[in-house]
Scaffold this active site. Structure first.
Site, PDB file in Angstrom:
ATOM      1  N   TYR A  69       0.831  -1.211   0.000  1.00  0.00           N
ATOM      2  CA  TYR A  69       0.000   0.000   0.000  1.00  0.00           C
ATOM      3  C   TYR A  69       0.860   1.252   0.000  1.00  0.00           C
ATOM      4  CZ  TYR A  69      -4.350  -2.490   0.200  1.00  0.00           C
ATOM      5  OH  TYR A  69      -5.420  -3.287  -0.141  1.00  0.00           O
ATOM      6  N   HIS A 121     -14.970   1.772  -1.475  1.00  0.00           N
ATOM      7  CA  HIS A 121     -13.908   0.888  -1.000  1.00  0.00           C
ATOM      8  C   HIS A 121     -12.846   1.620  -0.184  1.00  0.00           C
ATOM      9  CE1 HIS A 121     -14.983  -1.903  -4.593  1.00  0.00           C
ATOM     10  NE2 HIS A 121     -15.833  -2.030  -3.585  1.00  0.00           N
ATOM     11  N   CYS A 149      -0.569   1.685  16.170  1.00  0.00           N
ATOM     12  CA  CYS A 149      -1.534   2.701  16.581  1.00  0.00           C
ATOM     13  C   CYS A 149      -1.039   3.382  17.856  1.00  0.00           C
ATOM     14  CB  CYS A 149      -2.886   2.026  16.827  1.00  0.00           C
ATOM     15  SG  CYS A 149      -4.090   3.117  17.588  1.00  0.00           S
ATOM     16  N   THR A 190     -14.951   0.072 -15.288  1.00  0.00           N
ATOM     17  CA  THR A 190     -15.001  -1.019 -14.311  1.00  0.00           C
ATOM     18  C   THR A 190     -15.243  -2.336 -15.023  1.00  0.00           C
ATOM     19  OG1 THR A 190     -16.089  -1.881 -12.321  1.00  0.00           O
ATOM     20  CG2 THR A 190     -17.477  -0.597 -13.838  1.00  0.00           C
ATOM     21  N   SER A 191     -14.581  -3.374 -14.507  1.00  0.00           N
ATOM     22  CA  SER A 191     -14.732  -4.711 -15.103  1.00  0.00           C
ATOM     23  C   SER A 191     -16.048  -5.341 -14.672  1.00  0.00           C
ATOM     24  CB  SER A 191     -13.568  -5.607 -14.659  1.00  0.00           C
ATOM     25  OG  SER A 191     -13.560  -5.689 -13.238  1.00  0.00           O
ATOM     26  N   ASN A 215     -15.975   1.958 -21.636  1.00  0.00           N
ATOM     27  CA  ASN A 215     -14.887   1.009 -21.371  1.00  0.00           C
ATOM     28  C   ASN A 215     -14.291   0.612 -22.726  1.00  0.00           C
ATOM     29  OD1 ASN A 215     -13.354  -1.331 -20.582  1.00  0.00           O
ATOM     30  ND2 ASN A 215     -14.664  -1.509 -18.781  1.00  0.00           N
TER      31      ASN A 215
HETATM   32  C1  BV8 Z   1     -18.297  -7.968   0.530  1.00  0.00           C
HETATM   33  C2  BV8 Z   1      -9.952  -1.783  -2.101  1.00  0.00           C
HETATM   34  C3  BV8 Z   1     -19.735  -8.886   2.161  1.00  0.00           C
HETATM   35  C4  BV8 Z   1      -8.679  -2.494  -1.780  1.00  0.00           C
HETATM   36  C5  BV8 Z   1     -11.279  -3.359  -3.426  1.00  0.00           C
HETATM   37  C6  BV8 Z   1     -15.676 -14.980  -1.095  1.00  0.00           C
HETATM   38  C7  BV8 Z   1     -15.330 -14.490   0.150  1.00  0.00           C
HETATM   39  C8  BV8 Z   1     -15.572 -13.176   0.510  1.00  0.00           C
HETATM   40  C9  BV8 Z   1     -16.182 -12.336  -0.390  1.00  0.00           C
HETATM   41  C10 BV8 Z   1     -16.502 -12.838  -1.631  1.00  0.00           C
HETATM   42  C11 BV8 Z   1     -16.275 -14.147  -1.995  1.00  0.00           C
HETATM   43  N1  BV8 Z   1     -16.708 -14.301  -3.281  1.00  0.00           N
HETATM   44  C12 BV8 Z   1     -17.201 -13.135  -3.737  1.00  0.00           C
HETATM   45  C13 BV8 Z   1     -17.091 -12.248  -2.761  1.00  0.00           C
HETATM   46  C14 BV8 Z   1     -17.493 -10.894  -2.820  1.00  0.00           C
HETATM   47  C15 BV8 Z   1     -16.242 -10.083  -3.137  1.00  0.00           C
HETATM   48  C16 BV8 Z   1     -16.082 -10.048  -4.636  1.00  0.00           C
HETATM   49  O1  BV8 Z   1     -16.773  -9.322  -5.293  1.00  0.00           O
HETATM   50  N2  BV8 Z   1     -15.175 -10.847  -5.185  1.00  0.00           N
HETATM   51  C17 BV8 Z   1     -15.021 -10.850  -6.628  1.00  0.00           C
HETATM   52  C18 BV8 Z   1     -13.571 -11.071  -7.000  1.00  0.00           C
HETATM   53  C19 BV8 Z   1     -15.944 -11.903  -7.208  1.00  0.00           C
HETATM   54  N3  BV8 Z   1     -16.528  -8.762  -2.627  1.00  0.00           N
HETATM   55  C20 BV8 Z   1     -16.127  -8.444  -1.402  1.00  0.00           C
HETATM   56  O2  BV8 Z   1     -15.449  -9.140  -0.696  1.00  0.00           O
HETATM   57  C21 BV8 Z   1     -16.622  -7.098  -0.938  1.00  0.00           C
HETATM   58  N4  BV8 Z   1     -17.203  -7.236   0.364  1.00  0.00           N
HETATM   59  O3  BV8 Z   1     -18.838  -8.590  -0.331  1.00  0.00           O
HETATM   60  O4  BV8 Z   1     -18.721  -7.963   1.849  1.00  0.00           O
HETATM   61  C22 BV8 Z   1     -19.055 -10.178   2.511  1.00  0.00           C
HETATM   62  C23 BV8 Z   1     -18.306 -10.236   3.675  1.00  0.00           C
HETATM   63  C24 BV8 Z   1     -17.720 -11.454   4.034  1.00  0.00           C
HETATM   64  C25 BV8 Z   1     -17.881 -12.582   3.221  1.00  0.00           C
HETATM   65  C26 BV8 Z   1     -18.612 -12.503   2.024  1.00  0.00           C
HETATM   66  C27 BV8 Z   1     -19.179 -11.272   1.664  1.00  0.00           C
HETATM   67  C28 BV8 Z   1     -15.477  -6.126  -0.845  1.00  0.00           C
HETATM   68  C29 BV8 Z   1     -14.993  -5.781  -2.251  1.00  0.00           C
HETATM   69  C30 BV8 Z   1     -14.014  -4.616  -2.168  1.00  0.00           C
HETATM   70  C31 BV8 Z   1     -12.608  -5.129  -2.353  1.00  0.00           C
HETATM   71  N5  BV8 Z   1     -11.679  -3.993  -2.352  1.00  0.00           N
HETATM   72  N6  BV8 Z   1     -10.488  -2.279  -3.371  1.00  0.00           N
HETATM   73  C32 BV8 Z   1      -7.557  -2.092  -2.678  1.00  0.00           C
HETATM   74  O5  BV8 Z   1      -7.782  -1.325  -3.647  1.00  0.00           O
HETATM   75  O6  BV8 Z   1      -6.428  -2.533  -2.436  1.00  0.00           O
HETATM   76  S1  BV8 Z   1     -11.841  -3.886  -4.923  1.00  0.00           S
HETATM   77  C33 BV8 Z   1     -10.657  -3.479  -6.062  1.00  0.00           C
HETATM   78  O7  BV8 Z   1     -10.891  -4.331  -7.149  1.00  0.00           O
HETATM   79  C34 BV8 Z   1     -10.803  -2.111  -6.613  1.00  0.00           C
HETATM   80  O8  BV8 Z   1     -11.189  -1.161  -5.669  1.00  0.00           O
HETATM   81  C35 BV8 Z   1     -11.845  -2.273  -7.659  1.00  0.00           C
HETATM   82  O9  BV8 Z   1     -13.103  -2.022  -7.126  1.00  0.00           O
HETATM   83  C36 BV8 Z   1     -11.775  -3.720  -7.956  1.00  0.00           C
HETATM   84  C37 BV8 Z   1     -11.301  -3.891  -9.348  1.00  0.00           C
HETATM   85  O10 BV8 Z   1     -12.380  -3.617 -10.112  1.00  0.00           O
HETATM   86  P1  BV8 Z   1     -12.300  -2.449 -11.199  1.00  0.00           P
HETATM   87  O11 BV8 Z   1     -12.285  -1.142 -10.527  1.00  0.00           O
HETATM   88  O12 BV8 Z   1     -13.378  -2.755 -12.133  1.00  0.00           O
HETATM   89  O13 BV8 Z   1     -10.909  -2.601 -11.862  1.00  0.00           O
HETATM   90  P2  BV8 Z   1     -10.436  -3.734 -12.822  1.00  0.00           P
HETATM   91  O14 BV8 Z   1      -8.973  -3.674 -12.846  1.00  0.00           O
HETATM   92  O15 BV8 Z   1     -11.121  -4.988 -12.441  1.00  0.00           O
HETATM   93  O16 BV8 Z   1     -11.023  -3.317 -14.244  1.00  0.00           O
HETATM   94  C38 BV8 Z   1     -10.563  -2.140 -14.851  1.00  0.00           C
HETATM   95  C39 BV8 Z   1     -11.519  -1.885 -15.991  1.00  0.00           C
HETATM   96  O17 BV8 Z   1     -11.129  -0.665 -16.598  1.00  0.00           O
HETATM   97  C40 BV8 Z   1     -11.473  -2.956 -17.078  1.00  0.00           C
HETATM   98  O18 BV8 Z   1     -12.786  -3.282 -17.467  1.00  0.00           O
HETATM   99  C41 BV8 Z   1     -10.736  -2.252 -18.224  1.00  0.00           C
HETATM  100  O19 BV8 Z   1     -11.199  -2.686 -19.490  1.00  0.00           O
HETATM  101  C42 BV8 Z   1     -11.117  -0.830 -17.985  1.00  0.00           C
HETATM  102  N7  BV8 Z   1     -10.193   0.166 -18.506  1.00  0.00           N
HETATM  103  C43 BV8 Z   1      -8.857   0.074 -18.683  1.00  0.00           C
HETATM  104  N8  BV8 Z   1      -8.389   1.250 -19.162  1.00  0.00           N
HETATM  105  C44 BV8 Z   1      -9.441   2.099 -19.257  1.00  0.00           C
HETATM  106  C45 BV8 Z   1     -10.590   1.413 -18.836  1.00  0.00           C
HETATM  107  N9  BV8 Z   1     -11.802   1.978 -18.809  1.00  0.00           N
HETATM  108  C46 BV8 Z   1     -11.897   3.257 -19.225  1.00  0.00           C
HETATM  109  N10 BV8 Z   1     -10.832   3.984 -19.631  1.00  0.00           N
HETATM  110  C47 BV8 Z   1      -9.607   3.438 -19.673  1.00  0.00           C
HETATM  111  N11 BV8 Z   1      -8.549   4.166 -20.087  1.00  0.00           N
END
Ligand code: BV8
Length: 258
Positions: A69, A121, A149, A190-191, A215
């Site tokens: 981080y 997030h 802390c 966003t993906s 996107n």
């Molecule tokens: C939750 C902060 C309830 C940290 C982030 C098993 C166990 C536990 C949970 C889960 C599980 N299975 C599923 C889940 C739910 C899980 C989840 O969704 N998993 C996914 C992988 C399936 N979600 C969670 O855990 C959430 N909490 O559900 O709580 C709970 C509690 C306990 C147990 C169960 C449920 C919390 C999710 C938040 C995680 N933290 N960030 C950090 O940043 O270090 S998420 C992190 O990844 C980012 O913040 C972002 O949100 C995410 C990535 O997504 P995107 O932003 O879309 O980025 P990505 O790289 O994927 O895509 C980029 C896009 O941009 C692409 O489409 C690309 O084509 C496009 N692009 C590229 N260039 C451009 C462009 N677009 C426009 N212009 C350009 N130039």
């Protein structure tokens, strides 16, 4: 440059009272901030962000997670908001009721001038106590990594939501309410994989909003939305604002769109 913006979308945005926007890592890509799914660079190339951004990774190796981080914090601190961020800040001034919901933790929307940003997030520039989540703005100099802390001695951690952690209640409730109430919903950079953020465009769709995806790639959302504008946010968003609101304040537009 996206081919011309569809007339129906121009009309929808011109007449919209409420617009909601969800941004993901893609909107910061043109600021040089790697998206979550892009291979990480250098030292971090060997790690999967989804593995590192978890409570278990922090428990197992707090130093590694803290240093990841710190590396990202430096990156975003040096990054500049790009024309996509700036166009969204201008759009906020042009729409009667505008909500910017972001999954990003880089703080670039606020630096671009967006006044009201819903951070789903958290924010990598904030640090909190890993035991009671109170925000900590400074701590005594130490060689220990992570630092501790000053109130209770537990490790400090970034104020972001890790996988498996709940989102901040207030932010999520606002995001869902605004997605359900808006006339037009834009999903930008966003993906559409990470939940519950990825459900927001569908909430808007089900509530009758006109939905748009911006996107360069196709995502699981693409087949559901009314309009897909294919290309980088840093080009399409300025083009969208200039096309929909040609009267937009020239000074703002000029500096933004050069
Ligand atoms: C939750 C902060 C309830 C940290 C982030 C098993 C166990 C536990 C949970 C889960 C599980 N299975 C599923 C889940 C739910 C899980 C989840 O969704 N998993 C996914 C992988 C399936 N979600 C969670 O855990 C959430 N909490 O559900 O709580 C709970 C509690 C306990 C147990 C169960 C449920 C919390 C999710 C938040 C995680 N933290 N960030 C950090 O940043 O270090 S998420 C992190 O990844 C980012 O913040 C972002 O949100 C995410 C990535 O997504 P995107 O932003 O879309 O980025 P990505 O790289 O994927 O895509 C980029 C896009 O941009 C692409 O489409 C690309 O084509 C496009 N692009 C590229 N260039 C451009 C462009 N677009 C426009 N212009 C350009 N130039």
């Amino acid at each position: 440059m996206q081919e011309s913006i569809p007339d129906a979308l121009i009309d929808a945005l011109r007449t919209a009272r409420k617009v909601a926007v969800l941004t993901g890592a893609g909107v910061s890509a043109e600021s040089g901030v790697p998206t979550f799914r892009e291979a990480q660079t250098g030292l971090w190339a060997q790690y999967d962000p989804q593995e590192l951004a978890t409570p278990s990774a922090f428990r197992r190796n707090p130093r590694l997670v803290w240093e990841w981080y710190a590396w990202r914090r430096d990156l975003v601190t040096q990054a500049q908001p790009n024309p996509g961020h700036l166009a969204l800040a201008l759009m906020e001034q042009l729409v009667p009721e505008f909500t910017l919901i972001t999954q990003n933790v880089d703080g670039l929307h606020a630096r671009a001038g967006s006044q009201h940003v819903v951070e789903l997030h958290g924010n990598i520039l904030r640090t909190k106590c890993s035991a009671d989540s109170r925000l900590v703005t400074d701590w005594p100099p130490t060689d220990e990594v992570p630092p501790r802390c000053p109130h209770c001695g537990s490790y400090l951690r970034p104020d972001v939501v890790w996988f498996g952690e709940n989102l901040p209640y207030e932010a999520l409730a606002t995001a869902v309410a605004d997605a359900r109430a808006c006339d037009v919903f834009l999903a930008v950079g966003t993906s559409a994989i990470v939940q519950p953020a990825a459900s927001l465009p569908l909430e808007a769709l089900q509530a009758g909003a006109i939905t748009v995806e911006i996107n360069p790639q196709t995502t699981p959302l693409s087949r559901h939305v009314a309009f897909v504008l294919t290309g980088p946010a840093g080009e399409i968003l300025p083009q969208l604002v200039q096309t929909v609101w040609p009267e937009a304040p020239v000074s703002g537009a000029a500096e933004i769109f050069t």
